[in-house]
Design a protein around this motif. Structure first.
Motif, short mmCIF file in Angstrom:
data_model
loop_
_atom_site.label_atom_id
_atom_site.label_comp_id
_atom_site.label_asym_id
_atom_site.label_seq_id
_atom_site.Cartn_x
_atom_site.Cartn_y
_atom_site.Cartn_z
N ASN A 207 0.80 -1.22 0.00
CA ASN A 207 0.00 0.00 0.00
C ASN A 207 0.84 1.28 0.00
O ASN A 207 0.30 2.38 0.09
CB ASN A 207 -0.92 0.00 1.22
CG ASN A 207 -2.00 -1.06 1.11
OD1 ASN A 207 -2.92 -0.95 0.30
ND2 ASN A 207 -1.89 -2.11 1.92
N VAL B 28 -0.03 4.25 -2.46
CA VAL B 28 -1.22 5.00 -2.08
C VAL B 28 -0.93 5.88 -0.88
O VAL B 28 -1.33 7.06 -0.82
CB VAL B 28 -2.40 4.06 -1.78
CG1 VAL B 28 -3.58 4.82 -1.19
CG2 VAL B 28 -2.83 3.32 -3.04
N ILE C 139 -9.29 0.79 -2.81
CA ILE C 139 -8.57 2.06 -2.87
C ILE C 139 -7.28 1.90 -3.65
O ILE C 139 -6.93 2.74 -4.49
CB ILE C 139 -8.28 2.59 -1.45
CG1 ILE C 139 -9.59 3.02 -0.77
CG2 ILE C 139 -7.29 3.74 -1.48
CD1 ILE C 139 -9.45 3.37 0.69
N ARG C 140 -6.56 0.83 -3.40
CA ARG C 140 -5.30 0.59 -4.10
C ARG C 140 -5.51 0.45 -5.62
O ARG C 140 -4.62 0.77 -6.41
CB ARG C 140 -4.62 -0.66 -3.52
CG ARG C 140 -3.17 -0.80 -3.85
CD ARG C 140 -2.50 -1.91 -3.05
NE ARG C 140 -3.11 -3.21 -3.24
CZ ARG C 140 -3.88 -3.83 -2.34
NH1 ARG C 140 -4.12 -3.25 -1.16
NH2 ARG C 140 -4.40 -5.02 -2.59
N ASN D 22 -7.85 2.08 -7.23
CA ASN D 22 -8.56 3.28 -7.64
C ASN D 22 -10.02 2.99 -7.98
O ASN D 22 -10.59 3.56 -8.93
CB ASN D 22 -7.87 3.94 -8.84
CG ASN D 22 -8.32 5.38 -9.06
OD1 ASN D 22 -8.61 6.10 -8.10
ND2 ASN D 22 -8.40 5.79 -10.31
N SER D 23 -10.65 2.13 -7.20
CA SER D 23 -12.03 1.71 -7.49
C SER D 23 -12.99 1.96 -6.36
O SER D 23 -14.18 1.67 -6.50
CB SER D 23 -12.04 0.20 -7.83
OG SER D 23 -11.32 -0.07 -9.00
N THR E 181 -13.88 4.98 -4.60
CA THR E 181 -14.76 6.15 -4.70
C THR E 181 -15.10 6.51 -6.14
O THR E 181 -16.06 7.23 -6.38
CB THR E 181 -14.10 7.36 -4.03
OG1 THR E 181 -12.82 7.60 -4.63
CG2 THR E 181 -13.93 7.13 -2.53
N THR E 182 -14.34 6.03 -7.09
CA THR E 182 -14.50 6.45 -8.49
C THR E 182 -15.64 5.69 -9.17
O THR E 182 -16.22 4.76 -8.61
CB THR E 182 -13.21 6.20 -9.27
OG1 THR E 182 -13.01 4.78 -9.40
CG2 THR E 182 -12.01 6.79 -8.55
N ALA F 299 -15.01 3.90 -11.73
CA ALA F 299 -14.37 2.77 -12.42
C ALA F 299 -15.01 1.45 -12.05
O ALA F 299 -14.96 0.49 -12.83
CB ALA F 299 -12.88 2.75 -12.08
N SER G 252 -20.39 7.09 -8.10
CA SER G 252 -19.11 7.52 -7.53
C SER G 252 -19.36 8.54 -6.42
O SER G 252 -20.42 9.15 -6.33
CB SER G 252 -18.23 8.13 -8.62
OG SER G 252 -18.84 9.29 -9.16
N SER H 116 -13.50 11.84 -3.65
CA SER H 116 -12.31 11.05 -3.32
C SER H 116 -11.87 11.21 -1.88
O SER H 116 -11.11 10.37 -1.37
CB SER H 116 -11.16 11.43 -4.26
OG SER H 116 -10.83 12.80 -4.11
N ASN I 195 -11.83 8.29 0.65
CA ASN I 195 -10.82 7.23 0.73
C ASN I 195 -10.21 7.13 2.12
O ASN I 195 -9.58 6.12 2.45
CB ASN I 195 -9.71 7.47 -0.29
CG ASN I 195 -10.13 7.09 -1.70
OD1 ASN I 195 -10.89 6.14 -1.89
ND2 ASN I 195 -9.64 7.82 -2.70
#
Length: 641
Positions: free
Chosen positions: A233, A236, A591-592, A594-595, A597-598, A600, A614, A617, A620
Motif C-alpha cells: 500500500n 497510495v 482504494i489501491r 482506484n475503485s 470512490t470512483t 471505475a 461515484s 475522493s 478514501n
C-alpha cells in the motif's frame, strides 16, 4: 504445532494501563488488593499476563465479559470491538456487504456518506489509540525487566503498536505519533512519517521476535507479513511505490513454516471452510494463520468478534442451529457484485433435492418406528443409484427399520444375526437417532447405514468454487431496498460448528468459538502476485503457482487453475475478493486499485444509489472524530470533513 494461548485475553485489568497515563497516580494504591503495575511487572511471569491484555484489547471490549464495563464509551459495547468495526469500515463500505439495521451512522457506511461524528469511525479511532496507549505503557514498564524473554515480549508489544498504526494510517492517514507515556496533547504526523515509523519498527523487531510462538501470539513471520502489507500500500499512502520490497517480504513469509491448509477435516470437498469453523485453532487452519484473534464462547465472551459475524449474518429461513448459534440477528448480507465473482453452481439446497439427484425414485423404501413414517408407513422411498441398488438420505429416530417393497409385507428384508446380510422377512434392524445415508443392494442382499452431517452435505453440493458460501433459499440476488433481510444472498462463511459438526463451547449458542484470522498465508500469496504484476520483480510462474494452490483448494481439484496469460491485475483484485471476502480487506484493496470512490467500479447502493454511483475522493480516508478534534487543538481534520 503451535499451542493455543487459551487465556490470553482476561488476565489483567484495563486499570493497569490507564494509571500509567497520569503522574498523580504514580503511587501505591490505598486498597492492598488492587492489581497495579508494581504487581504486574514484578517478574517475567506476571509480565506475560500484562502482555495478554495487549492482545485482549483487540479481541474484547471491557472488563466483565460481553457488556457492563466497556473500554470505550459512547457506543454500544459490542459494536466497539476491533474486528466488528474492521468489518464495518472495510467490508460494509464496499460491494461485499449491506446491512438492514438502522443504528445511527451504520447505513451511512455502505452509502458512503458518513460524517465526522459517525459513531463507528470514531470508535475505531479510539480503539486503535487505546491499543497504542496500552502498548506504550507495557513497553516502558517491561523495559525494567532484565530477563531475555522480556525483550521478546517487548518486541510483541512493538508489533501490536505497529499494527495499530498500520490501521490508523489506512483509515485516518494523518494522526499523532505517540511512543511514550505522556499527558501532553500530541500533534499530528504525516502519513509518510507514520509509514516510515511502522516500517522501521518492524525491521528492528523482526529478529527480536520468536522464531515461532504460542498460537494467538505473533512471531518473526508476522513482522514480515505486516511489512508485505505495508509495502503493497506504500504507493497510495506515501506516493512512492515499494513493490520490490513487498515481493521480498512476501517471499520471506512464503518460505517460512506456515502452510496453506489442505486438510478437508469435515470431508465436504474443500479445505477452505475449515478456516472459519469453531475448531480453526486445531483443525489444520492454524498452520495458515500468521496473526489471528482468539475467541471462546465460554472464556472470552463478546458481542463483537465471531459472535457478531455469525449471528449478524443469520436471518430469514436460515436455521441458526446449523451454524451453531441460538438465533439470527438478521442484519448483514452481500450484494450480487460479490456473488457474481464466483464460478460456482449451487446444485441443491434442500435434502429432497439431494435425494432426487441420486436417481429415480423407486417402490423400495424403509419402514419402522425409527423411520420418518413409522411402522404404519407409507414407506420412506429410496432412489435407484444403479441397477438394483438403492440409496436414501434421511433422519432416523431411536427404534428399528426394515426394507420393504411397495408397502407389501410379503416382500420385506431384515437382518437376522446383525451381520450386515439381509434375509427375507429377517429381524428388525436397530437404529439410533441421527442423520444417515442408507444403501440397499438387492442383488447381494447387503446394506449400509452411515452417519452424515446434512449441513456439510448440502455445502458439498456446490460445483466449482467452494469459497462461494451463500444461503439463497428465500433470498433474492438483487437488492431493491436494503432493510428487508431477504434481499441479497446471506453469507455462511463463518460458523460456530467444528469439523465434526458439533456446536462451539457455549451450549447456549450465544457466544462463538471461531477465531478470526487477521493475516493468513493466502493473503501473502496474493500480495506477492499483485506486487509482481506491478513491477516488483519476483517470479511470475511462482505467482501463478501460488494462485493455483489457493484455487485448487477452493475447487477441490485442478479444474479452476489458471495459466500465466490469465493472471493480470484485474484477476488479482477479483481473486482477493473471492479468497478474502468478509475478512476486513476489501476497502483497502479497492482504494489501491482506484475503485473505491470512483466510477471505475460501481456496485449496488454505492454512493447511496441503487445502481451505484461515484463519491468524492476524500472518502478514501475516514475523519478524525469530532470530539477528538474539539479536545485537542493541535489536530487538523482530514479534508472534506
Amino acid at each position: 504445532m503451535k499451542n493455543r494461548m487459551k487465556q490470553i485475553i482476561f488476565i489483567v485489568t484495563i486499570s493497569l494501563f490507564m494509571t500509567a497515563c497520569h503522574d498523580d497516580l504514580n503511587q501505591d494504591p490505598i486498597d492492598p488488593d488492587s492489581f497495579t503495575e508494581q504487581d504486574v511487572f514484578v517478574d517475567i511471569t506476571e509480565a506475560k499476563g500484562a502482555l495478554a491484555k495487549l492482545y485482549a484489547s483487540l479481541a474484547l471490549t471491557g472488563q466483565q465479559g460481553p457488556a457492563g464495563q466497556p473500554d470505550i464509551s459512547g457506543i454500544d459495547e459490542g459494536a466497539s470491538q476491533y474486528t466488528r468495526m474492521l468489518f464495518n469500515l472495510n467490508e460494509l463500505t464496499t460491494d461485499h456487504a449491506v446491512v438492514g439495521w438502522g443504528d445511527p451512522g451504520l447505513p451511512d457506511l455502505h452509502g458512503l456518506y458518513w460524517s465526522a461524528g459517525n459513531d463507528f469511525t470514531g470508535a475505531m479511532y479510539l480503539r486503535l489509540a487505546q491499543e497504542v496507549s496500552f502498548t506504550n505503557a507495557f513497553i516502558q514498564n517491561a523495559s525494567a525487566l532484565s530477563d531475555d524473554e522480556a525483550q521478546s515480549y517487548i518486541a510483541e508489544a512493538r508489533f501490536l503498536r505497529a499494527f495499530a498504526y498500520y490501521n490508523l494510517i489506512d483509515f485516518y492517514a494523518n494522526v499523532p505519533l505517540v511512543t511514550q507515556i505522556t499527558t501532553d496533547l500530541p500533534s499530528q504526523s504525516s502519513r509518510t512519517d507514520l509509514f516510515n515509523y511502522v516500517e522501521s519498527e518492524l525491521l528492528e523487531i523482526q529478529d527480536l521476535l520468536s522464531e515461532s510462538n504460542e498460537y494467538g501470539r505473533v512471531d518473526k513471520v508476522a513482522a514480515w507479513a505486516l511489512l508485505s502489507k505495508l509495502y503493497l500500500n506504500a504507493e497510495v499512502w506515501t506516493g512512492t511505490a515499494r513493490y520490490t520490497d513487498c515481493v521480498i517480504y512476501s517471499e520471506n513469509v512464503m518460505n517460512s513454516s506456515y502452510v496453506i491448509n489442505t486438510t478437508d477435516a469435515n470431508g465436504n470437498g474443500s479445505a477452505y471452510d475449515e478456516l472459519f469453523l469453531a475448531d480453526n485453532n486445531s483443525n489444520g487452519a492454524q498452520n495458515e494463520f500468521i496473526f489471528a484473534l482468539n475467541f471462546d464462547g465460554i472464556q472470552s465472551q463478546t458481542y463483537g468478534g465471531s459472535t457478531f459475524i455469525v449471528h449478524a449474518a443469520t436471518g430469514g429461513s436460515m436455521d441458526p442451529l446449523s451454524l451453531g448459534v441460538n438465533g439470527g440477528w438478521g442484519g448483514y448480507r452481500t450484494t450480487k457484485a460479490l456473488v457474481e465473482k464466483f464460478d460456482y453452481n449451487l446444485v441443491v439446497q434442500e435434502l429432497s433435492d439431494i435425494n432426487n439427484a441420486l436417481g429415480a425414485i423407486t417402490d423400495w423404501g424403509i419402514v419402522g418406528d425409527g423411520t420418518p413414517n413409522g411402522w404404519d408407513g407409507p414407506d420412506t422411498e429410496m432412489f435407484e443409484i444403479a441397477t438394483n441398488k438403492f440409496a436414501l438420505y434421511t433422519e432416523l429416530t431411536d427404534g428399528f427399520l426394515k426394507f420393504r417393497f411397495n408397502e407389501d409385507w410379503g416382500n420385506n428384508y431384515g437382518d437376522t444375526g446383525a451381520d450386515g446380510i439381509l434375509e427375507a422377512a429377517g429381524d428388525n434392524i436397530p437404529v439410533t437417532a441421527g442423520e444417515y445415508y442408507i444403501t440397499f443392494d438387492l442383488d447381494n442382499l447387503t446394506y449400509t447405514i452411515e452417519t452424515v452431517d446434512f449441513n456439510t452435505l448440502l455445502e458439498s453440493y456446490i460445483e466449482g468454487d467452494h469459497r462461494a458460501m451463500f444461503y439463497t433459499d428465500g433470498q433474492s440476488l438483487e437488492i431493491e431496498s436494503i432493510p428487508p433481510f431477504d434481499q441479497g444472498y446471506a453469507v455462511t462463511k463463518f460458523k460456530n460448528i467444528d469439523s465434526n459438526g458439533n456446536q462451539g463451547n457455549d451450549s447456549s449458542g450465544e457466544f462463538v468459538d471461531t477465531d478470526i484470522p487477521i493475516i493468513r498465508l493466502a493473503e501473502i500469496y496474493l500480495n506477492y502476485a499483485e506486487a509482481n504484476l506491478r513491477g516488483g520483480g519476483g517470479d511470475n510462474n511462482r505467482a501463478v503457482s501460488a494462485i493455483n494452490e489457493l484455487r485448487a483448494r477452493a475447487y477441490g481439484d485442478a479444474s479452476g487453475n489458471i495459466s500465466s496469460s490469465d493472471l493480470d491485475l484485474g484477476f488479482v483484485l477479483d481473486e482477493r475478493s473471492r479468497e478474502l471476502y468478509w475478512e476486513g480487506q476489501r476497502r483497502t484493496d479497492l482504494i489501491r486499485f482506484n475503485s473505491f470512490t470512483t466510477n471505475a467500479y460501481l456496485w449496488p447502493f454505492k454512493g447511496n444509489q441503487a445502481n451505484g454511483a461515484s463519491v468524492s475522493s476524500f472518502r478514501n480516508i475516514f475523519p478524525i472524530p469530532s470530539n477528538t478534534i474539539s479536545t485537542n487543538p493541535n489536530l487538523i481534520q482530514n479534508d472534506g470533513y
